[in-house]
Design a protein around this motif. Structure first.
Motif, PDB file in Angstrom:
ATOM      1  N   VAL A   6       1.104  -1.270  -0.273  1.00 57.58           N
ATOM      2  CA  VAL A   6       0.098   0.009   0.019  1.00 57.58           C
ATOM      3  C   VAL A   6       0.877   1.286   0.114  1.00 57.58           C
ATOM      4  O   VAL A   6       0.589   2.238  -0.537  1.00 57.58           O
ATOM      5  CB  VAL A   6      -0.916  -0.131   1.168  1.00 57.58           C
ATOM      6  CG1 VAL A   6      -1.700   1.300   1.456  1.00 57.58           C
ATOM      7  CG2 VAL A   6      -2.032  -1.116   1.001  1.00 57.58           C
ATOM      8  N   PRO A  29      -5.630   3.219  -2.223  1.00 58.84           N
ATOM      9  CA  PRO A  29      -6.816   2.379  -2.733  1.00 58.84           C
ATOM     10  C   PRO A  29      -6.650   1.050  -3.198  1.00 58.84           C
ATOM     11  O   PRO A  29      -7.401   0.056  -3.453  1.00 58.84           O
ATOM     12  CB  PRO A  29      -6.964   3.318  -4.231  1.00 58.84           C
ATOM     13  CG  PRO A  29      -6.537   4.561  -3.916  1.00 58.84           C
ATOM     14  CD  PRO A  29      -5.404   4.505  -2.965  1.00 58.84           C
ATOM     15  N   ALA A  82      -5.459  -0.993  -1.336  1.00 53.59           N
ATOM     16  CA  ALA A  82      -5.535  -2.174  -0.232  1.00 53.59           C
ATOM     17  C   ALA A  82      -6.675  -2.738  -0.365  1.00 53.59           C
ATOM     18  O   ALA A  82      -6.987  -4.062   0.159  1.00 53.59           O
ATOM     19  CB  ALA A  82      -5.593  -1.205   1.058  1.00 53.59           C
ATOM     20  N   LYS A  83      -7.777  -2.306  -0.980  1.00 52.50           N
ATOM     21  CA  LYS A  83      -8.950  -2.993  -1.380  1.00 52.50           C
ATOM     22  C   LYS A  83      -8.754  -4.227  -2.155  1.00 52.50           C
ATOM     23  O   LYS A  83      -9.469  -5.121  -2.182  1.00 52.50           O
ATOM     24  CB  LYS A  83     -10.034  -2.259  -1.769  1.00 52.50           C
ATOM     25  CG  LYS A  83     -10.575  -1.221  -1.100  1.00 52.50           C
ATOM     26  CD  LYS A  83     -11.419  -0.206  -1.636  1.00 52.50           C
ATOM     27  CE  LYS A  83     -11.965   0.875  -0.648  1.00 52.50           C
ATOM     28  NZ  LYS A  83     -13.067   1.838  -1.262  1.00 52.50           N
ATOM     29  N   ARG A  84      -7.715  -4.494  -2.921  1.00 53.10           N
ATOM     30  CA  ARG A  84      -7.550  -5.260  -3.802  1.00 53.10           C
ATOM     31  C   ARG A  84      -6.658  -6.550  -3.256  1.00 53.10           C
ATOM     32  O   ARG A  84      -6.120  -7.460  -3.764  1.00 53.10           O
ATOM     33  CB  ARG A  84      -6.752  -4.751  -4.898  1.00 53.10           C
ATOM     34  CG  ARG A  84      -7.552  -3.801  -5.845  1.00 53.10           C
ATOM     35  CD  ARG A  84      -6.911  -3.465  -6.955  1.00 53.10           C
ATOM     36  NE  ARG A  84      -6.372  -4.524  -7.964  1.00 53.10           N
ATOM     37  CZ  ARG A  84      -5.667  -4.482  -9.172  1.00 53.10           C
ATOM     38  NH1 ARG A  84      -5.074  -3.227  -9.062  1.00 53.10           N
ATOM     39  NH2 ARG A  84      -5.172  -5.483  -9.655  1.00 53.10           N
ATOM     40  N   LEU A  90      -6.124  -9.528  -0.951  1.00 55.82           N
ATOM     41  CA  LEU A  90      -6.687 -10.638  -0.477  1.00 55.82           C
ATOM     42  C   LEU A  90      -5.748 -11.492   0.662  1.00 55.82           C
ATOM     43  O   LEU A  90      -4.729 -12.076   0.067  1.00 55.82           O
ATOM     44  CB  LEU A  90      -7.411 -11.618  -1.291  1.00 55.82           C
ATOM     45  CG  LEU A  90      -8.155 -12.761  -0.808  1.00 55.82           C
ATOM     46  CD1 LEU A  90      -9.253 -12.448  -0.103  1.00 55.82           C
ATOM     47  CD2 LEU A  90      -8.691 -13.772  -1.965  1.00 55.82           C
ATOM     48  N   ARG A 130     -14.604 -16.523   6.603  1.00 57.34           N
ATOM     49  CA  ARG A 130     -14.276 -14.968   6.490  1.00 57.34           C
ATOM     50  C   ARG A 130     -14.160 -14.287   7.859  1.00 57.34           C
ATOM     51  O   ARG A 130     -14.983 -14.250   8.490  1.00 57.34           O
ATOM     52  CB  ARG A 130     -15.399 -14.341   5.527  1.00 57.34           C
ATOM     53  CG  ARG A 130     -15.236 -13.136   4.978  1.00 57.34           C
ATOM     54  CD  ARG A 130     -16.680 -12.308   4.560  1.00 57.34           C
ATOM     55  NE  ARG A 130     -16.752 -12.942   3.173  1.00 57.34           N
ATOM     56  CZ  ARG A 130     -16.541 -12.385   2.117  1.00 57.34           C
ATOM     57  NH1 ARG A 130     -15.796 -11.254   1.991  1.00 57.34           N
ATOM     58  NH2 ARG A 130     -16.868 -13.355   1.131  1.00 57.34           N
ATOM     59  N   SER A 135     -12.901 -10.957   7.653  1.00 55.88           N
ATOM     60  CA  SER A 135     -13.277  -9.527   7.212  1.00 55.88           C
ATOM     61  C   SER A 135     -13.640  -9.521   5.641  1.00 55.88           C
ATOM     62  O   SER A 135     -13.291 -10.639   5.177  1.00 55.88           O
ATOM     63  CB  SER A 135     -12.444  -8.440   7.633  1.00 55.88           C
ATOM     64  OG  SER A 135     -11.112  -8.497   6.940  1.00 55.88           O
ATOM     65  N   GLN A 136     -13.765  -8.457   5.235  1.00 61.19           N
ATOM     66  CA  GLN A 136     -13.993  -8.271   3.894  1.00 61.19           C
ATOM     67  C   GLN A 136     -12.931  -8.870   2.872  1.00 61.19           C
ATOM     68  O   GLN A 136     -13.347  -9.675   1.982  1.00 61.19           O
ATOM     69  CB  GLN A 136     -13.991  -6.884   3.259  1.00 61.19           C
ATOM     70  CG  GLN A 136     -14.359  -6.602   1.857  1.00 61.19           C
ATOM     71  CD  GLN A 136     -15.762  -7.004   1.509  1.00 61.19           C
ATOM     72  OE1 GLN A 136     -16.465  -7.095   2.159  1.00 61.19           O
ATOM     73  NE2 GLN A 136     -15.743  -7.633   0.118  1.00 61.19           N
ATOM     74  N   ASN A 137     -11.646  -8.638   3.116  1.00 60.80           N
ATOM     75  CA  ASN A 137     -10.748  -9.407   2.421  1.00 60.80           C
ATOM     76  C   ASN A 137      -9.628 -10.295   3.296  1.00 60.80           C
ATOM     77  O   ASN A 137      -8.495 -10.477   2.552  1.00 60.80           O
ATOM     78  CB  ASN A 137      -9.709  -8.178   1.698  1.00 60.80           C
ATOM     79  CG  ASN A 137     -10.430  -7.478   0.587  1.00 60.80           C
ATOM     80  OD1 ASN A 137     -11.647  -7.710   0.298  1.00 60.80           O
ATOM     81  ND2 ASN A 137      -9.919  -6.743   0.081  1.00 60.80           N
TER      82      ASN A 137
END
Length: 160
Positions: free
Chosen positions: A94, A100, A102-104, A106, A132, A134-136
């Motif tokens: 990052v 931005p 960071a969202k990619r 996993l 899961r 969290s989101q990623n």
């Protein structure tokens, strides 16, 4: 290159510390499917907090270089859980590629005793391979590297 020559050239016995059998199926799959494989680790004679940080910075830089060179490709990295902590390799990526990105990222961790007992208490331990967090961020109870790759394509599982 033969398997024996490969293992000798990367100094597997002295530098890696993990059984080759965990990685062989993944590398054979990559070879069969003509998927490029890159090494992103840096070896140090001593292992301490300073060399850990240096290895994370080095790996983050190499991953960012691959992402920049191949923006339309999936860059899949196998690294130890400690290096996957938010302040380690992900932070380096990052820092280089920007917030931005960071969202990619996993992350898949393996074999958390704490999560296993939470699943056990809910009687889900025998039916859940992937959780899961969290989101990623996911947790897998699989030990083989091939299991980790397969799970990237099916992220169904229990949420905690």
């Amino acid at each position: 290159m033969s398997e024996r020559d490969f293992l000798k050239s990367v100094q597997w016995q002295t530098k890696w510390g993990f059984p080759w059998e965990y990685y062989r199926p993944l590398l054979r799959w990559a070879q069969k499917n003509k998927v490029a494989v890159r090494g992103i680790n840096r070896s140090y004679k001593k292992r301490n907090a300073t060399t850990l940080k240096s290895r994370d910075v080095f790996a983050g830089k190499k991953i960012a270089e691959l992402v920049k060179a191949h923006p339309d490709h999936l860059v899949f990295v196998i690294y130890g859980d400690l290096h996957l902590a938010a302040d380690h390799i992900p932070a380096e990526i990052v820092r280089i590629l920007g917030a931005p990105f960071a969202k990619r990222i996993l992350r898949i961790f393996q074999n958390s005793e704490k999560i296993y007992f939470q699943l056990l208490n809910r009687e889900l331990e025998s039916t859940t391979d992937l959780v899961r967090l969290s989101q990623n961020i996911f947790l897998s109870d699989e030990c083989s590297a091939v299991g980790e790759v397969a799970k990237l394509f099916d992220v169904s599982g229990a949420d905690l």
